[in-house]
Motif scaffolding. Sequence first.
Motif, PDB file in Angstrom:
ATOM      1  N   PRO A 220      -8.463  -0.956   1.910  1.00 34.11           N
ATOM      2  CA  PRO A 220      -6.841  -2.068   1.889  1.00 34.11           C
ATOM      3  C   PRO A 220      -7.712  -3.057   2.312  1.00 34.11           C
ATOM      4  O   PRO A 220      -8.929  -3.948   2.872  1.00 34.11           O
ATOM      5  N   LEU A 263      -5.947   2.959  -0.812  1.00 30.17           N
ATOM      6  CA  LEU A 263      -5.775   3.031   0.422  1.00 30.17           C
ATOM      7  C   LEU A 263      -5.126   1.722   0.417  1.00 30.17           C
ATOM      8  O   LEU A 263      -5.090   1.601   1.915  1.00 30.17           O
ATOM      9  N   ASN A 265      -2.022   0.661   1.721  1.00 30.85           N
ATOM     10  CA  ASN A 265      -1.219   0.392   2.659  1.00 30.85           C
ATOM     11  C   ASN A 265      -1.908   1.131   3.893  1.00 30.85           C
ATOM     12  O   ASN A 265      -0.667   1.327   5.001  1.00 30.85           O
ATOM     13  N   TRP A 266      -2.714   1.745   4.267  1.00 35.68           N
ATOM     14  CA  TRP A 266      -3.385   1.797   4.779  1.00 35.68           C
ATOM     15  C   TRP A 266      -3.953   0.505   6.175  1.00 35.68           C
ATOM     16  O   TRP A 266      -5.060   0.206   5.932  1.00 35.68           O
ATOM     17  N   ASN A 267      -3.102  -0.232   6.770  1.00 36.04           N
ATOM     18  CA  ASN A 267      -3.544  -1.628   7.019  1.00 36.04           C
ATOM     19  C   ASN A 267      -2.665  -1.737   8.263  1.00 36.04           C
ATOM     20  O   ASN A 267      -3.196  -3.075   8.954  1.00 36.04           O
ATOM     21  N   SER A 268      -2.377  -0.596   8.908  1.00 31.96           N
ATOM     22  CA  SER A 268      -2.172  -0.651  10.339  1.00 31.96           C
ATOM     23  C   SER A 268      -2.981  -1.243  11.234  1.00 31.96           C
ATOM     24  O   SER A 268      -2.867  -1.384  12.474  1.00 31.96           O
ATOM     25  N   ASN A 269      -4.213  -0.666  11.159  1.00 32.56           N
ATOM     26  CA  ASN A 269      -5.589  -0.469  12.167  1.00 32.56           C
ATOM     27  C   ASN A 269      -6.220  -1.895  12.347  1.00 32.56           C
ATOM     28  O   ASN A 269      -6.722  -2.058  11.174  1.00 32.56           O
ATOM     29  N   LEU A 286     -10.712   1.128   8.539  1.00 32.27           N
ATOM     30  CA  LEU A 286     -10.141   2.519   8.688  1.00 32.27           C
ATOM     31  C   LEU A 286     -10.638   3.354  10.000  1.00 32.27           C
ATOM     32  O   LEU A 286     -11.669   3.028  10.692  1.00 32.27           O
ATOM     33  N   GLN A 290      -8.755   8.451   9.631  1.00 33.34           N
ATOM     34  CA  GLN A 290      -8.647   8.108   8.584  1.00 33.34           C
ATOM     35  C   GLN A 290      -9.714   8.109   7.501  1.00 33.34           C
ATOM     36  O   GLN A 290      -9.769   8.791   6.336  1.00 33.34           O
ATOM     37  N   LYS A 293      -9.144  11.807   6.404  1.00 30.72           N
ATOM     38  CA  LYS A 293      -8.562  12.772   6.048  1.00 30.72           C
ATOM     39  C   LYS A 293      -8.893  11.883   3.782  1.00 30.72           C
ATOM     40  O   LYS A 293      -8.816  13.156   3.386  1.00 30.72           O
ATOM     41  N   LEU A 314      -0.247   8.209  -3.168  1.00 29.38           N
ATOM     42  CA  LEU A 314      -2.453   8.370  -2.237  1.00 29.38           C
ATOM     43  C   LEU A 314      -3.234   9.012  -3.565  1.00 29.38           C
ATOM     44  O   LEU A 314      -4.357   8.056  -3.517  1.00 29.38           O
TER      45      LEU A 314
END
Length: 384
Positions: A220, A263, A265-269, A286, A290, A293, A314
């Motif tokens: 991310p 990854l 889009n894995w930027n919410s944390n 991360l 995550q 995963k 993905l």
Amino acid sequence: MPFNEQDLIGRVYEYFLRIYAAAGTKEDGEFYTPASAVKLISELIEPYSGTVYDPCCGSGGMFVQSMKFVEQHNGNKKEISVLGQEKNPSTWRLCKMNLAVRGISSNLGEKADSTFTNDLHKDKKVDYIMANPPFNLKNWRGKDELKDDPRFQGYGEGVIPPVSNANYAWITHIISKLDVNHGVAGFLLSNGALNADGDEYEIRKSIIEKDLVEAIIVLPRDMFYTTDISVTLWIINMNKKAGNSKNGQLLKDRSQKTLFIDLRNWNSNIEVTNIDKGRKKKKVALTDNQIKKVKSIYDNWRIEGNLYEDIPELCKSATLEDIKNSDYNLAPSQYIEFVDHDLTIDYVSKMNELQKSIGKVLSDERETELKVERAFENLGYIIK
């Protein structure tokens, strides 16, 4: 000193390293790699035993995480040896202190020095490499310096990493250090290395044709204190044949195959670091789930059992032929299926709704015009 005290001191030391990196300049931040990125690397390359090397070791976070990995997987830390080098004298001393407070013995060379111009571990071969080299380093050598260095040879006649960017100098140096039978490396680079042209293109083409690229994982954006761009984790494996891993798993033959994972889009944390005087710095990190995963995707792809499957947006397992057909471009977006979410829209009903809305607007507009016309007519009648 009991281990729990060593661990406590180490955690406090790491905390202050992170604060310093967050509060400092771009140059100050280069010695510190976000903990979640380091953990991801160690989970994927699995440094259970052997020599772990970092050619630009900064404050030693890669070494610390490799030891944590061994502990968390009930391994023996005594089976791991640490080899590293760092150019900046102050950072070199920080690394020695970071490892010392944790009771980790290491060989960082007798002094701070450039890995490129004075390799302190010349001719050494290692089992694992974990690294976060400075992104897009310029002027890493003189115009004619190191042009005959064997580390950078074998990637095309007269081809050598350009003076203007050290990304491929790091890659070829790392490959030169890996044990030719089983060496594995996980390292971070800017995304530009995925499709750079010129001599870098020729080197990348050669590396791909030598079948050394096992996985490419785009992380991310905004994970690093030195930059807000998205960066890439490369996994280089000198042996992608079937066999047994060091923890006893049966690996399938991955020859002429490369796993791509995106990854971005894995930027919410968001991880918040309190600096000083109320200042805070927010960075993407991360989560452990995550990381698990990603590890699961990677393991399903490489371990016998046929559990792996491509997942749109993905991951994708690409063949050497696929990569050749994409002109040796290693950007995951070239291979991972993109889902056009517009295709799920019911265009007929949407158009009907739109036409109704337009019709109402036109009707309202006409009614307004009529009211205005009547008003003028009335006004004209009164004037007469």
